[in-house]
Design an enzyme around this catalytic site. Structure first.
Site, PDB file in Angstrom:
ATOM      1  N   LYS A 229      57.832 -62.120   7.744  1.00  0.00           N
ATOM      2  CA  LYS A 229      57.504 -62.498   6.360  1.00  0.00           C
ATOM      3  C   LYS A 229      56.088 -63.065   6.317  1.00  0.00           C
ATOM      4  O   LYS A 229      55.728 -63.891   7.167  1.00  0.00           O
ATOM      5  CB  LYS A 229      58.514 -63.529   5.857  1.00  0.00           C
ATOM      6  CG  LYS A 229      58.391 -63.873   4.372  1.00  0.00           C
ATOM      7  CD  LYS A 229      59.513 -64.809   3.917  1.00  0.00           C
ATOM      8  CE  LYS A 229      59.465 -65.060   2.414  1.00  0.00           C
ATOM      9  NZ  LYS A 229      60.548 -65.948   1.951  1.00  0.00           N
TER      10      LYS A 229
ATOM     11  N   SER B 261      63.058 -64.373  -2.301  1.00  0.00           N
ATOM     12  CA  SER B 261      61.670 -64.064  -2.086  1.00  0.00           C
ATOM     13  C   SER B 261      61.408 -63.229  -0.836  1.00  0.00           C
ATOM     14  O   SER B 261      60.329 -62.646  -0.709  1.00  0.00           O
ATOM     15  CB  SER B 261      60.856 -65.357  -1.989  1.00  0.00           C
ATOM     16  OG  SER B 261      61.170 -66.052  -0.802  1.00  0.00           O
TER      17      SER B 261
ATOM     18  N   SER C 130      66.430 -67.478  -0.777  1.00  0.00           N
ATOM     19  CA  SER C 130      65.442 -66.414  -0.549  1.00  0.00           C
ATOM     20  C   SER C 130      65.702 -65.526   0.656  1.00  0.00           C
ATOM     21  O   SER C 130      65.025 -64.508   0.819  1.00  0.00           O
ATOM     22  CB  SER C 130      64.043 -67.012  -0.414  1.00  0.00           C
ATOM     23  OG  SER C 130      63.513 -67.297  -1.679  1.00  0.00           O
TER      24      SER C 130
END
Lengths: 488, 97
Positions: free
Chosen positions: A78, A155, A179
């Site tokens: 990420k 997210s 997320s």
């Protein structure tokens, strides 16, 4: 053999036996990224040269007979984890050209475990969002029914998009209010939010420091456990890091379901969820019962207020954390007529609308006139929720609940801010309490889209959370092979 | 609680973001704050606020320098090239003549 359909556990076996090499595996992923990467938009920055160099090193270690725990496993990171020499953006214009000179603890641990870095995955700007469409770089999409352009969630939507489509074998996410779990649930993946403090936050771009939790995203529970084994552990650079670890060698050991007490949260019964979610959740509960588990009802009285408490605490912490982006030492700078004007123009241009909204809300709830009314009240409600979970765990071993109300929505759904926030309903309470929760696929809805349910445990009971999740995974039997999801 | 346009502009000023009144209005801050008001009805008398899930006490270490001579690394991402070449962060003037 389709290399990009392998799970991490399967790939490790084939790498160890010499049936495949890390370079072959990495090339298979790079080829597939070449084919589908642009369409899915799951990576912000690709690192093919680094990946091939990592793979070559890995092959040397296999040849020498001393491989590392995850040697040769190609992952997506990420783009919130700082990676030395590789642009780290947090999906924000303000960090668009930021290249850290340091390595986050989590990404360093993956290097130490021998993984291959394919690239930095897309996300909501500063991890604020549920569809990954607050990203400065545009939203990733789900590989399911690709013509419908469905959200891969947020997210950590870049990682879920990549893993579900076979553009990474697994990857990292961060979970501040759901997320990891929400995007994993709607893309048929396993997403684990570990206990707060199990994985170091050092070098991970901060959103809400008392809630942010790095964790793994993978296609199977075993794979998630393998990734978590690499990520977890005490870190002296993070003062909130716990003196605790997590370790699984090849696969999780089985947990007996007989007499295991599993709690179902009463208050969630009043929440409207899709008929599919209800049906699949009830079916999995029946499976657990048939296998000898005892299902009991537990009460977390304020759990439906967790969302409002979260949307006070998280923006408050964010408004303070994001003060550092002032355009002076790194990141975007937009010149103004004086220092203050430079700050204001820099931050107006650098942050997107949702980030600005949350910072205004966060500042409002921290202002002298509302600090007691909002921020401290939210912190007290947080205590009530954490205490209620503790009491519930005196009656049961683990808790299960849905991960979301329904399946993935189209990316262009026009929801109000509050409607987006409501998508976190089932996930935020665990962040407030700091306890582990894993979203695991529980089946396919009528519309052929996947749904997930959560297993929740007491603090540092991450192992049993995953062990129960593995049973649910087996009951559901969801096929999430990338080549079959995408039909190619 | 509801906030006036002036108050919202004050918050925007405090966090150093230039936002037009139109944009502030479009952000629907009020609808978010109004929704947060639902927490007011919960009785939390005598409840200790929870600011972090951390249960361990913070560890201490000796106060010693753990890194040094990294000036150039720190300057690598500096936005002002002139300052960077001279070995410092160049920032807008903060004092009047």
């Amino acid at each position: 053999m389709n290399l990009t359909d392998l799970t991490i556990a399967e790939a490790l076996e084939k790498l160890k036996s010499g049936e495949i090499t890390a370079t072959e595996l990495t090339r298979a992923y790079l080829d597939r990224i070449e084919k589908f990467g642009d369409q899915l938009n799951c990576y912000i920055t690709l690192t093919p040269e680094r990946a091939l160099a990592d793979a070559a090193e890995s092959d040397k270690r296999y040849a020498a007979g001393n491989p590392l725990p995850l040697d040769g496993i190609p992952i997506g990171m990420k783009d919130l984890f700082a990676t030395r020499g590789i642009r780290t953006t947090a999906a924000s214009h303000i960090l668009e050209n930021f290249t850290p000179e340091y390595e986050s603890t989590v990404s360093q641990k993956f290097i130490d475990a021998g993984t291959v870095l394919l690239g930095k995955t897309n996300l909501d700007e500063f991890a604020m969002g549920t569809f990954s469409k607050t990203s400065f770089f545009g939203a990733p999409i789900s590989p399911y029914q690709i013509e419908n352009k469905l959200t891969a969630g947020g997210s950590s939507g870049g990682t879920t998009s990549a893993v579900a489509s076979g553009l990474a074998i697994g990857g990292t996410g961060t979970d501040t209010g759901g997320s990891i779990r929400f995007p994993a649930a709607i893309t048929g993946l396993v997403g684990m939010k570990p206990t707060y403090g199990l994985c170091s936050r050092w070098g991970c771009v901060a959103f809400a420091s008392s809630l942010d939790t790095p964790g793994p995203i993978a296609r199977t529970v075993d794979d998630a456990a393998l990734l978590l084994s690499a990520m977890a552990g005490y870190d002296e650079k993070d003062s909130t890091s716990a003196n605790a670890g997590f370790y699984v060698k090849d696969r999780l050991t089985q947990i007996g379901l007989n007499k295991l007490k599993i709690g179902v949260i009463k208050e969630f019964d009043d929440v409207e969820i899709s008929p599919d979610m209800k049906k699949l959740f009830d079916e999995r509960i029946e499976d657990l019962k048939k296998s000898g588990a005892e299902i009991i009802t537990v009460s977390i009285p304020n759990i439906l207020d967790a969302l409002a408490a979260y949307y006070i605490i998280a923006p408050a912490e964010a408004s303070s954390n994001l003060a550092r982006y002032d355009g002076m030492r790194y990141g975007l700078r937009v010149e103004g007529k004086d220092l203050i004007d430079t700050y204001k123009k820099t931050r107006a241009a650098g942050f997107g609308e949702e980030v600005q909204r949350r910072m205004v809300v966060g500042t409002a709830v921290l202002s002298s006139e509302s600090y007691e009314v909002y921020f401290m009240q939210a912190a007290r409600v947080r205590r009530l929720i954490a205490d209620a979970f503790n009491r519930a765990f005196e009656q049961c071993d683990l808790i299960v609940c849905p991960s979301s109300a329904g399946t993935a929505l189209p990316l262009d759904s026009d929801l109000s801010p509050l409607e987006y926030y409501a998508l976190d309903l089932f996930t935020v309470a665990m962040n407030l309490a700091g306890i582990p929760a894993c979203s695991v696929p529980c089946g396919l809805a009528e519309n052929k889209l996947p749904l997930g349910m959560q297993v929740v445990g007491r603090a540092f009971d991450d192992m049993r959370v995953l062990q129960l999740a593995k049973h649910i995974e087996e009951f559901a039997g969801l096929n999430n092979k990338p080549s079959e999801i995408m039909g190619k | 609680m509801s906030f006036s346009k002036q108050q919202l502009q004050k918050f925007a000023h405090l966090i150093r973001i230039e936002i037009s009144d139109e944009k502030l209005e479009k952000m629907k801050i009020d609808s978010v704050i109004e929704w947060l008001d639902k927490l007011q009805k919960i009785d939390t008398t005598g409840v200790e606020p929870m600011l972090s899930p951390v249960q361990h006490s913070l560890l201490r270490r000796t106060d010693v320098v753990t890194d040094k001579n990294i000036r150039d690394l720190l300057l690598k991402n500096a936005p002002d090239e002139t300052g960077k070449r001279a070995g410092y962060f160049a920032v807008p003037k903060v004092m009047d003549e």
